[in-house]
Design an enzyme around this catalytic site. Structure first.
Site, mmCIF file in Angstrom:
data_model
loop_
_atom_site.group_PDB
_atom_site.id
_atom_site.type_symbol
_atom_site.label_atom_id
_atom_site.label_comp_id
_atom_site.label_asym_id
_atom_site.label_seq_id
_atom_site.Cartn_x
_atom_site.Cartn_y
_atom_site.Cartn_z
ATOM 1 N N LYS A 20 0.823 -1.210 0.000
ATOM 2 C CA LYS A 20 0.000 0.000 0.000
ATOM 3 C C LYS A 20 0.860 1.264 0.000
ATOM 4 O O LYS A 20 0.577 2.220 -0.728
ATOM 5 C CB LYS A 20 -0.959 -0.007 1.192
ATOM 6 C CG LYS A 20 -1.919 1.172 1.177
ATOM 7 C CD LYS A 20 -3.145 0.950 2.028
ATOM 8 C CE LYS A 20 -2.846 0.864 3.499
ATOM 9 N NZ LYS A 20 -4.068 0.991 4.322
ATOM 10 N N SER A 21 1.920 1.279 0.805
ATOM 11 C CA SER A 21 2.775 2.464 0.867
ATOM 12 C C SER A 21 3.393 2.774 -0.493
ATOM 13 O O SER A 21 3.439 3.938 -0.926
ATOM 14 C CB SER A 21 3.892 2.247 1.903
ATOM 15 O OG SER A 21 3.368 2.103 3.196
ATOM 16 N N ARG A 25 2.619 5.974 -3.351
ATOM 17 C CA ARG A 25 3.734 6.791 -3.831
ATOM 18 C C ARG A 25 3.924 6.656 -5.337
ATOM 19 O O ARG A 25 4.280 7.626 -6.013
ATOM 20 C CB ARG A 25 5.003 6.417 -3.071
ATOM 21 C CG ARG A 25 4.986 6.894 -1.610
ATOM 22 C CD ARG A 25 6.024 6.157 -0.766
ATOM 23 N NE ARG A 25 6.155 6.716 0.578
ATOM 24 C CZ ARG A 25 5.342 6.443 1.593
ATOM 25 N NH1 ARG A 25 4.302 5.633 1.402
ATOM 26 N NH2 ARG A 25 5.550 6.965 2.784
ATOM 27 N N GLY A 93 -5.132 7.617 5.974
ATOM 28 C CA GLY A 93 -4.292 8.635 6.589
ATOM 29 C C GLY A 93 -3.016 8.868 5.804
ATOM 30 O O GLY A 93 -2.523 10.000 5.713
ATOM 31 N N ARG A 121 -8.639 11.738 12.930
ATOM 32 C CA ARG A 121 -7.202 11.513 13.098
ATOM 33 C C ARG A 121 -6.422 12.825 12.992
ATOM 34 O O ARG A 121 -6.790 13.732 12.234
ATOM 35 C CB ARG A 121 -6.702 10.503 12.063
ATOM 36 C CG ARG A 121 -7.332 9.135 12.253
ATOM 37 C CD ARG A 121 -6.944 8.165 11.161
ATOM 38 N NE ARG A 121 -5.529 7.851 11.202
ATOM 39 C CZ ARG A 121 -4.935 7.042 10.327
ATOM 40 N NH1 ARG A 121 -5.644 6.504 9.349
ATOM 41 N NH2 ARG A 121 -3.652 6.779 10.429
ATOM 42 N N SER A 166 8.308 9.126 11.939
ATOM 43 C CA SER A 166 7.087 9.060 11.143
ATOM 44 C C SER A 166 7.441 9.135 9.666
ATOM 45 O O SER A 166 7.876 10.187 9.181
ATOM 46 C CB SER A 166 6.123 10.200 11.501
ATOM 47 O OG SER A 166 5.037 10.230 10.580
ATOM 48 N N GLN A 168 5.326 9.097 7.313
ATOM 49 C CA GLN A 168 4.349 9.962 6.654
ATOM 50 C C GLN A 168 4.759 11.427 6.730
ATOM 51 O O GLN A 168 4.687 12.156 5.733
ATOM 52 C CB GLN A 168 2.970 9.752 7.269
ATOM 53 C CG GLN A 168 2.379 8.371 7.002
ATOM 54 C CD GLN A 168 1.023 8.183 7.657
ATOM 55 O OE1 GLN A 168 0.506 9.078 8.317
ATOM 56 N NE2 GLN A 168 0.435 7.011 7.476
ATOM 57 N N ASP A 318 2.416 -1.232 11.703
ATOM 58 C CA ASP A 318 1.088 -1.708 11.334
ATOM 59 C C ASP A 318 0.857 -3.170 11.704
ATOM 60 O O ASP A 318 -0.275 -3.661 11.588
ATOM 61 C CB ASP A 318 0.858 -1.537 9.835
ATOM 62 C CG ASP A 318 0.697 -0.085 9.435
ATOM 63 O OD1 ASP A 318 0.156 0.693 10.245
ATOM 64 O OD2 ASP A 318 1.122 0.280 8.330
ATOM 65 N N ARG A 393 -7.075 -3.583 10.106
ATOM 66 C CA ARG A 393 -6.067 -4.499 10.661
ATOM 67 C C ARG A 393 -6.569 -5.193 11.928
ATOM 68 O O ARG A 393 -6.215 -6.344 12.196
ATOM 69 C CB ARG A 393 -4.761 -3.752 10.909
ATOM 70 C CG ARG A 393 -4.192 -3.158 9.624
ATOM 71 C CD ARG A 393 -2.742 -2.783 9.739
ATOM 72 N NE ARG A 393 -2.352 -1.962 8.594
ATOM 73 C CZ ARG A 393 -2.044 -2.435 7.386
ATOM 74 N NH1 ARG A 393 -2.094 -3.734 7.156
ATOM 75 N NH2 ARG A 393 -1.700 -1.616 6.407
#
Length: 443
Positions: A20-21, A25, A93, A121, A166, A168, A318, A393
């Site tokens: 997913k990450s 991107r 997020g 969030r 982080s 993100q 995660d 999750r």
């Protein structure tokens, strides 16, 4: 849905959705590149589809060619256009925070929103540093969505020290830095996943990384001309975790997940499972698109409790809920240290994990930012119903618990699983040889 013991070991070779990450991107960098980027293996869950829609709204041409195969015709760095409507990021997020970075460097106005979970969030962790770039953010209390963004006409490069690890926030600052003239510098106290750095290089940006122990400094030369480049998205290690952990816990199991991303900054779970005694083997190791990849085979194993150091958290943030499920079947105490970041995920994931374990009859407590799980080496009792709190999750971890527990485990809502793992129940049932995961009977 309800998951119960399958009556035999899990067996087979499977592919899980793309990382997913990296999928997020790949779409974003394709939109910022000159030329057409071909992406294969893209995760087609709801979170990533929201990013694809946002890139279209910002002026890129985004086309689905075939399952997992997408084509993005980009606009170049600084070339995104003002969207005609609100950008709805759903439950993601990652997409919301990274897109804040994209928008901060462009002279345009946009509004971001999301579902009820995402609107709760915190976004201030990215809006505060991005404000120093020259962007303006107006949101609800705590900087929460809906969030209005006015990008900077002349973005300023930052020299920013992350207060907490982080990926993100780091990525948002680097994305804003693409549009700034000069060097953007980000210092992180502990190494976090480096997909943004890898992909920046893959698309032609100049990125320098210096590491001193856990500390890392990243420097990006601003205003590069990113060039379209093919991206092969590896299988998501966070998704691979669920069938692999299930295989470790269900007697008689042997499951192989193909083409899993093995970036060293993403493999904390696999290292921890091996410390617990897991039979977890890598084959067909290779490099694709600048990322390490391999096939992972998990075989049923007797696990033991361990202490997981806080420095490992960024590489497995995660995966703690499913690790906690594994710990429930281990002999002894497993202490997972430094999990404060879990309080601000899709749910308060730390509290939700404790509630998941309690519903299945497992002893678990939170001590400060540590999660402590105690098992005796036998199957967890099971038998309860888990409140997922709109967290995919937590839902998948609870279903894995049910496959290995003495009695079935039910979950109240599985709708959010599709945000990251479409077809999860069907895949697990294929490994189980039957409907081990099925709709729960009406109360």
């Amino acid at each position: 849905m309800r998951a119960g013991p399958p009556g035999r070991g899990l067996s087979g070779r499977v592919s899980v959705p793309g990382d997913k990450s990296i999928s997020h991107r790949a779409l974003m960098f394709g939109a910022l590149a000159v030329g057409t980027t071909e992406i294969t293996g893209l995760l087609e869950g709801e979170d990533v589809l929201r990013t694809a829609a946002a890139m279209r709204a910002l002026g890129a041409e985004v086309e689905r060619v075939a399952p997992g195969h997408w084509r993005v015709a980009g606009r170049g760095v600084g070339g995104l256009v003002e969207p005609a409507d609100v950008l709805d990021m759903g439950n993601s997020g990652t997409a919301a925070r990274l897109i804040c970075g994209l928008l901060a460097g462009h002279p345009l106005f946009a509004v971001l929103t999301g579902d009820a979970s995402l609107r709760g969030r915190p976004m201030r962790r990215v809006t505060e540093p991005l404000s120093a770039v020259g962007a303006r953010f107006t949101g609800r209390a705590g900087g929460r969505l809906p969030l209005a963004v006015e990008g900077a006409a002349e973005p300023v490069p930052l020299d920013y020290v992350l207060p907490v690890p982080s990926a993100q926030v780091k990525s948002a600052v680097l994305l804003a830095g693409l549009c700034a003239r000069g060097i953007t510098r980000v210092e992180e106290p502990e190494a976090t996943r480096d997909h943004t750095e890898n992909m920046l290089r893959h698309f032609g940006a100049v990125v320098r990384v210096e590491a001193e122990g856990h500390r890392r400094v990243i420097e990006l030369e601003g205003q590069p001309e990113l060039r379209a480049a093919p991206v092969v998205v590896p299988a998501d290690p966070s998704s691979a975790a669920f069938p692999l952990v299930a295989a470790l816990l269900v007697p008689g199991s042997a499951v192989t997940v193909e083409g899993v991303g093995l970036n060293p900054l993403r493999t904390g779970l696999f290292a921890t499972l091996r410390e617990m005694g897991a039979d977890l083997a890598v084959s067909n190791a290779r490099v694709e698109g600048g990322e390490s990849v391999g096939d992972l085979t998990a075989t049923f194993s007797a696990l033991r409790g361990v202490e997981v150091p806080p420095g490992r958290a960024p590489s497995m943030i995660d995966e703690y809920p499913v690790l906690a499920v594994a710990a429930a079947f281990a002999r002894g105490t497993t202490r997972m240290r430094g999990l404060g970041e879990l309080r601000v995920k899709e749910s308060d994931r730390l509290a939700a994990t404790v509630a998941l374990l309690a519903a299945a009859g497992v002893t678990a407590v939170v001590e400060g930012d540590d999660l402590v799980v105690t098992g005796d080496g036998s199957p967890a009792p099971g038998g309860g119903t888990v409140a997922t709190q709109m967290d995919h999750r937590i839902a998948m971890s609870a279903l894995v618990m049910g496959l290995a527990a003495a009695r079935p485990v039910a979950v109240d809502d599985t709708g959010f699983i599709d945000t990251s793992f479409p077809g999860f129940a069907a895949m697990m049932n294929g490994l189980a040889g039957g409907d081990a995961i099925a709709p729960a009977a009406a109360p």
